[in-house]
Design an enzyme around this catalytic site. Structure first.
Site, PDB file in Angstrom:
ATOM      1  N   THR A  23       0.819  -1.215   0.000  1.00 62.37           N
ATOM      2  CA  THR A  23       0.000   0.000   0.000  1.00 62.37           C
ATOM      3  C   THR A  23       0.853   1.265   0.000  1.00 62.37           C
ATOM      4  OG1 THR A  23      -1.542   1.257   1.377  1.00 62.37           O
ATOM      5  CG2 THR A  23      -0.098  -0.238   2.536  1.00 62.37           C
ATOM      6  N   ASP A  24       0.261   2.364  -0.471  1.00 66.69           N
ATOM      7  CA  ASP A  24       0.967   3.647  -0.411  1.00 66.69           C
ATOM      8  C   ASP A  24       1.049   4.183   1.022  1.00 66.69           C
ATOM      9  OD1 ASP A  24      -1.702   4.383  -0.036  1.00 66.69           O
ATOM     10  OD2 ASP A  24      -1.740   5.885  -1.632  1.00 66.69           O
TER      11      ASP A  24
HETATM   12  P1  NAD Z   1      -9.742  -7.241   2.124  1.00 65.82           P
HETATM   13  O1  NAD Z   1      -9.778  -6.950   3.583  1.00 65.82           O
HETATM   14  O2  NAD Z   1     -10.947  -6.960   1.296  1.00 65.82           O
HETATM   15  O3  NAD Z   1      -9.378  -8.782   1.895  1.00 65.82           O
HETATM   16  C1  NAD Z   1      -8.380  -9.427   2.627  1.00 65.82           C
HETATM   17  C2  NAD Z   1      -8.502 -10.924   2.386  1.00 65.82           C
HETATM   18  O4  NAD Z   1      -7.452 -11.578   3.119  1.00 65.82           O
HETATM   19  C3  NAD Z   1      -9.825 -11.526   2.860  1.00 65.82           C
HETATM   20  O5  NAD Z   1     -10.335 -12.419   1.897  1.00 65.82           O
HETATM   21  C4  NAD Z   1      -9.459 -12.265   4.139  1.00 65.82           C
HETATM   22  O6  NAD Z   1     -10.269 -13.402   4.400  1.00 65.82           O
HETATM   23  C5  NAD Z   1      -8.012 -12.671   3.842  1.00 65.82           C
HETATM   24  N1  NAD Z   1      -7.238 -12.861   5.084  1.00 65.82           N
HETATM   25  C6  NAD Z   1      -7.133 -11.995   6.130  1.00 65.82           C
HETATM   26  N2  NAD Z   1      -6.370 -12.538   7.102  1.00 65.82           N
HETATM   27  C7  NAD Z   1      -5.970 -13.753   6.654  1.00 65.82           C
HETATM   28  C8  NAD Z   1      -5.156 -14.776   7.193  1.00 65.82           C
HETATM   29  N3  NAD Z   1      -4.605 -14.679   8.424  1.00 65.82           N
HETATM   30  N4  NAD Z   1      -4.923 -15.884   6.443  1.00 65.82           N
HETATM   31  C9  NAD Z   1      -5.474 -16.000   5.206  1.00 65.82           C
HETATM   32  N5  NAD Z   1      -6.269 -15.086   4.656  1.00 65.82           N
HETATM   33  C10 NAD Z   1      -6.521 -13.963   5.369  1.00 65.82           C
HETATM   34  O7  NAD Z   1      -8.467  -6.469   1.573  1.00 65.82           O
HETATM   35  P2  NAD Z   1      -8.251  -5.706   0.191  1.00 65.82           P
HETATM   36  O8  NAD Z   1      -8.756  -4.328   0.313  1.00 65.82           O
HETATM   37  O9  NAD Z   1      -8.713  -6.577  -0.926  1.00 65.82           O
HETATM   38  O10 NAD Z   1      -6.643  -5.623   0.163  1.00 65.82           O
HETATM   39  C11 NAD Z   1      -5.874  -6.704  -0.364  1.00 65.82           C
HETATM   40  C12 NAD Z   1      -4.404  -6.356  -0.259  1.00 65.82           C
HETATM   41  O11 NAD Z   1      -4.129  -5.155  -0.986  1.00 65.82           O
HETATM   42  C13 NAD Z   1      -3.941  -6.096   1.183  1.00 65.82           C
HETATM   43  O12 NAD Z   1      -2.647  -6.640   1.323  1.00 65.82           O
HETATM   44  C14 NAD Z   1      -3.908  -4.570   1.291  1.00 65.82           C
HETATM   45  O13 NAD Z   1      -2.934  -4.162   2.213  1.00 65.82           O
HETATM   46  C15 NAD Z   1      -3.519  -4.186  -0.124  1.00 65.82           C
HETATM   47  N6  NAD Z   1      -4.007  -2.870  -0.577  1.00 65.82           N
HETATM   48  C16 NAD Z   1      -5.325  -2.511  -0.457  1.00 65.82           C
HETATM   49  C17 NAD Z   1      -5.766  -1.285  -0.960  1.00 65.82           C
HETATM   50  C18 NAD Z   1      -7.211  -0.867  -0.877  1.00 65.82           C
HETATM   51  O14 NAD Z   1      -7.535   0.278  -1.231  1.00 65.82           O
HETATM   52  N7  NAD Z   1      -8.139  -1.724  -0.465  1.00 65.82           N
HETATM   53  C19 NAD Z   1      -4.846  -0.419  -1.575  1.00 65.82           C
HETATM   54  C20 NAD Z   1      -3.502  -0.801  -1.654  1.00 65.82           C
HETATM   55  C21 NAD Z   1      -3.096  -2.044  -1.177  1.00 65.82           C
HETATM   56  O1  DAU Z   2      -4.163   4.028   0.453  1.00 64.58           O
HETATM   57  C1  DAU Z   2      -4.403   2.651   0.369  1.00 64.58           C
HETATM   58  C2  DAU Z   2      -5.235   2.209   1.543  1.00 64.58           C
HETATM   59  O2  DAU Z   2      -6.558   2.703   1.334  1.00 64.58           O
HETATM   60  C3  DAU Z   2      -5.263   0.698   1.732  1.00 64.58           C
HETATM   61  O3  DAU Z   2      -3.963   0.247   2.015  1.00 64.58           O
HETATM   62  C4  DAU Z   2      -6.216   0.307   2.855  1.00 64.58           C
HETATM   63  O4  DAU Z   2      -6.300  -1.109   2.947  1.00 64.58           O
HETATM   64  C5  DAU Z   2      -7.581   0.872   2.547  1.00 64.58           C
HETATM   65  O5  DAU Z   2      -8.478   0.573   3.607  1.00 64.58           O
HETATM   66  C6  DAU Z   2      -7.503   2.380   2.327  1.00 64.58           C
HETATM   67  O6  DAU Z   2      -7.203   3.089   3.557  1.00 64.58           O
HETATM   68  P1  DAU Z   2      -7.947   4.455   3.976  1.00 64.58           P
HETATM   69  O7  DAU Z   2      -7.832   4.598   5.425  1.00 64.58           O
HETATM   70  O8  DAU Z   2      -7.507   5.577   3.107  1.00 64.58           O
HETATM   71  O9  DAU Z   2      -9.453   4.053   3.501  1.00 64.58           O
HETATM   72  P2  DAU Z   2     -10.878   4.279   4.195  1.00 64.58           P
HETATM   73  O10 DAU Z   2     -11.902   3.869   3.189  1.00 64.58           O
HETATM   74  O11 DAU Z   2     -10.955   3.665   5.557  1.00 64.58           O
HETATM   75  O12 DAU Z   2     -10.947   5.867   4.389  1.00 64.58           O
HETATM   76  C7  DAU Z   2     -10.824   6.752   3.285  1.00 64.58           C
HETATM   77  C8  DAU Z   2     -10.868   8.168   3.825  1.00 64.58           C
HETATM   78  O13 DAU Z   2     -12.209   8.420   4.317  1.00 64.58           O
HETATM   79  C9  DAU Z   2      -9.956   8.409   5.007  1.00 64.58           C
HETATM   80  O14 DAU Z   2      -9.469   9.753   4.978  1.00 64.58           O
HETATM   81  C10 DAU Z   2     -10.866   8.252   6.237  1.00 64.58           C
HETATM   82  C11 DAU Z   2     -12.205   8.744   5.705  1.00 64.58           C
HETATM   83  N1  DAU Z   2     -13.417   8.112   6.299  1.00 64.58           N
HETATM   84  C12 DAU Z   2     -13.478   6.760   6.285  1.00 64.58           C
HETATM   85  C13 DAU Z   2     -14.590   6.107   6.818  1.00 64.58           C
HETATM   86  C14 DAU Z   2     -14.668   4.589   6.827  1.00 64.58           C
HETATM   87  C15 DAU Z   2     -14.442   8.909   6.810  1.00 64.58           C
HETATM   88  O15 DAU Z   2     -14.377  10.148   6.785  1.00 64.58           O
HETATM   89  N2  DAU Z   2     -15.536   8.263   7.331  1.00 64.58           N
HETATM   90  C16 DAU Z   2     -15.643   6.894   7.369  1.00 64.58           C
HETATM   91  O16 DAU Z   2     -16.672   6.376   7.878  1.00 64.58           O
END
Ligand code: NAD
Ligand code: DAU
Length: 351
Positions: free
Chosen positions: A132-133
Site C-alpha cells: 500500500t501507499d
Molecule cells: P480485504 O480486507 O478486502 O481482503 C483481505 C482478504 O485476506 C480476505 O479475503 C481475508 O479473508 C483474507 N485474510 C485476512 N487474514 C488472513 C489470514 N490470516 N490468512 C489467510 N487469509 C486472510 O483487503 P483488500 O482491500 O482486498 O486488500 C488486499 C491487499 O491489498 C492487502 O494486502 C492490502 O494491504 C492491499 N491494498 C489494499 C488497498 C485498498 O484500497 N483496499 C490499496 C492498496 C493495497
Molecule cells: O491508500 C491505500 C489504503 O486505502 C489501503 O492500504 C487500505 O487497505 C484501505 O483501507 C484504504 O485506507 P484508507 O484509510 O484511506 O481508507 P478508508 O476507506 O478507511 O478511508 C478513506 C478516507 O475516508 C480516510 O481519509 C478516512 C475517511 N473516512 C473513512 C470512513 C470509513 C471517513 O471520513 N468516514 C468513514 O466512515
C-alpha cells in the site's frame, strides 16, 4: 509457460478481482486461492468463476505454516501473489496485534515456505507482495509518493504493511529469492467491503443512514478503480523487474468531502431522489487518530517501464461501482446480516 500460482486473500476485495483476471486470462495456469475467510473474505465474490477447471480454493490461515507448506506441495506452487491481510485502518487502531499476526508473521510464514521449497533454483519462482501507499506516511499539500520516498508509516495497519515489505526485501537480499513489491493507492469498485469509505457511504445512502465524515473532511486520497489495479498486478507479475518495487495510483486526488458530495449527487440521480437529498445525511464526527492528511502516488515508473495507465476515468469507474452496488443489494445485505458465512459451508464441505 505453465505456472501454479498461489494467490492469497483471493476471497477479499482486490484479491477476487486478481483471481478472476488470472483464471479467465490464463487458462493454462493453475490458480490456487488461499484464504482464511475472515469477516472480509467472501466466496460469493468468486461464484462466477469458481467452477473453472483451473481454479482451486484452500481455506487456510497464513498463520499456519504447516498448512501453507501442504498447499504448496499439493499444488506444486511455482509463484505467489500475496494479498491476504488485515486491511482496515480503523480496525488496526482497535486491535493492532491482529495486524502484526496476519500482516507480518503471516507474510514471513509464506516467505519461509517459499524459501524452503524453492531453494534448489529460485530463478523459476517469483514472490509478489501486494502493498500500500500508506507505508510512505502522509503528504503535505505538495508532492507525490515515488518508489524512493522513505517509509514513514503512521497507523498500526501501515506499520504492519511496511514491516512486511521490509521482510520481502530482506528475503531477496539475504536468500536471493526473486521478489517484487507494488504499493498502490486507494481502490474502489465492485465487491468492496462496506466498512471502507465508498461502499459504506453507498450502503448508508441507500438505507438513509448518517454519513460519518471524519474530522474536517479535507483529507485527500488518490482513487483507483480496482480492475485497473488487477491489470497492473498482471503486468508487474509478468514483466516487472525482479527485486524491484512499483507504485500504482489513479492520478485522481479527491478530498473526502468533495468525493462524498459527488457520491450523494450521483446516488440521488440513480435513486430518483430530490437534488441534495442525500447530502442531508452528512454528519461530521470525531477524527480518526493519526489520520494521514494526504496520499498521492507518482505512477510514472510503471507507466514508463511497463506501459500501465488507468483504463477508466473516475466518472466511469464510480458509475460502474454505484450500478454494481444497486444491482447487488443482496450481496450487501448478506454481508451486513452475516449470512454470507454460510456460503462456504454449503459450497465446500461436501466437495
Ligand atoms: P480485504 O480486507 O478486502 O481482503 C483481505 C482478504 O485476506 C480476505 O479475503 C481475508 O479473508 C483474507 N485474510 C485476512 N487474514 C488472513 C489470514 N490470516 N490468512 C489467510 N487469509 C486472510 O483487503 P483488500 O482491500 O482486498 O486488500 C488486499 C491487499 O491489498 C492487502 O494486502 C492490502 O494491504 C492491499 N491494498 C489494499 C488497498 C485498498 O484500497 N483496499 C490499496 C492498496 C493495497
Ligand atoms: O491508500 C491505500 C489504503 O486505502 C489501503 O492500504 C487500505 O487497505 C484501505 O483501507 C484504504 O485506507 P484508507 O484509510 O484511506 O481508507 P478508508 O476507506 O478507511 O478511508 C478513506 C478516507 O475516508 C480516510 O481519509 C478516512 C475517511 N473516512 C473513512 C470512513 C470509513 C471517513 O471520513 N468516514 C468513514 O466512515
Amino acid at each position: 509457460m505453465n505456472k501454479n500460482i498461489l494467490i492469497t486473500g483471493g476471497a477479499g476485495f482486490i484479491g477476487s478481482h486478481v483471481v478472476r483476471l488470472f483464471v479467465t486470462k490464463y487458462p493454462n495456469y493453475k490458480i490456487v486461492n488461499l484464504d482464511a475467510l475472515t469477516y472480509a473474505g467472501n466466496l460469493e465474490n468468486l461464484k462466477d468463476i469458481d467452477q473453472s477447471p483451473n481454479y482451486y480454493f484452500e481455506k487456510v490461515n497464513i498463520l499456519d505454516a504447516d498448512k501453507i507448506e501442504s498447499v504448496f506441495k499439493k499444488h506444486g506452487i511455482t509463484d505467489v501473489i500475496h494479498l491476504a491481510a488485515e486491511s482496515h485502518v480503523d480496525r488496526s487502531i482497535v486491535s493492532p496485534l491482529d495486524f502484526v499476526y496476519t500482516n507480518i508473521i503471516g507474510t514471513v510464514n509464506l516467505l519461509n515456505v517459499a524459501r524452503h521449497l524453492w531453494k534448489e533454483d529460485y530463478s523459476n519462482h517469483l514472490f509478489y507482495h501486494v502493498s500500500t501507499d500508506e507505508v510512505y506516511g502522509a503528504l503535505g499539500k505538495e508532492g507525490l509518493f515515488t518508489e524512493t520516498t522513505p517509509y514513514h508509516p503512521n497507523s498500526p495497519y501501515s506499520a504492519s504493511k511496511a514491516s512486511s515489505d521490509h521482510f520481502v526485501r530482506a528475503y531477496a537480499e539475504t536468500y536471493h529469492m526473486q521478489t517484487v513489491i507494488s504499493n498502490c493507492s486507494n481502490n474502489y469498485g465492485p465487491f468492496h467491503f462496506p466498512e471502507k469509505l465508498i461502499p459504506l457511504f453507498i450502503n448508508n445512502i441507500i438505507t438513509k443512514k448518517p454519513l460519518p465524515v471524519y474530522g474536517d473532511g479535507l483529507y485527500t486520497r488518490d482513487w483507483l478503480f480496482v480492475k485497473d489495479h488487477a491489470l497492473a498486478i498482471d503486468l508487474v507479475f509478468h514483466q516487472g523487474k525482479v527485486d524491484d518495487t512499483y507504485n500504482i495510483g489513479g492520478f485522481n486526488e479527491w478530498t473526502n468531502i468533495d468525493l462524498i458530495k459527488l457520491l450523494c449527487k450521483l446516488m440521488d440521480e440513480k435513486l430518483n431522489r430530490a437534488p441534495c437529498e442525500s447530502e442531508q445525511l452528512i454528519t461530521y464526527v470525531k477524527d480518526r487518530p493519526g489520520h494521514d492528511r494526504r496520499y498521492a502516488i507518482d505512477a510514472t515508473k510503471i507507466n514508463k517501464e511497463l506501459g500501465w495507465h488507468p483504463t477508466v476515468t473516475f466518472e466511469q469507474g464510480l458509475a460502474e461501482t454505484i450500478d454494481w452496488f444497486l444491482a447487488n443489494q443482496e450481496w450487501l445485505n448478506n454481508i451486513t446480516s452475516g449470512a454470507y458465512a454460510n456460503y462456504y459451508e454449503s459450497m465446500y464441505t461436501n466437495r
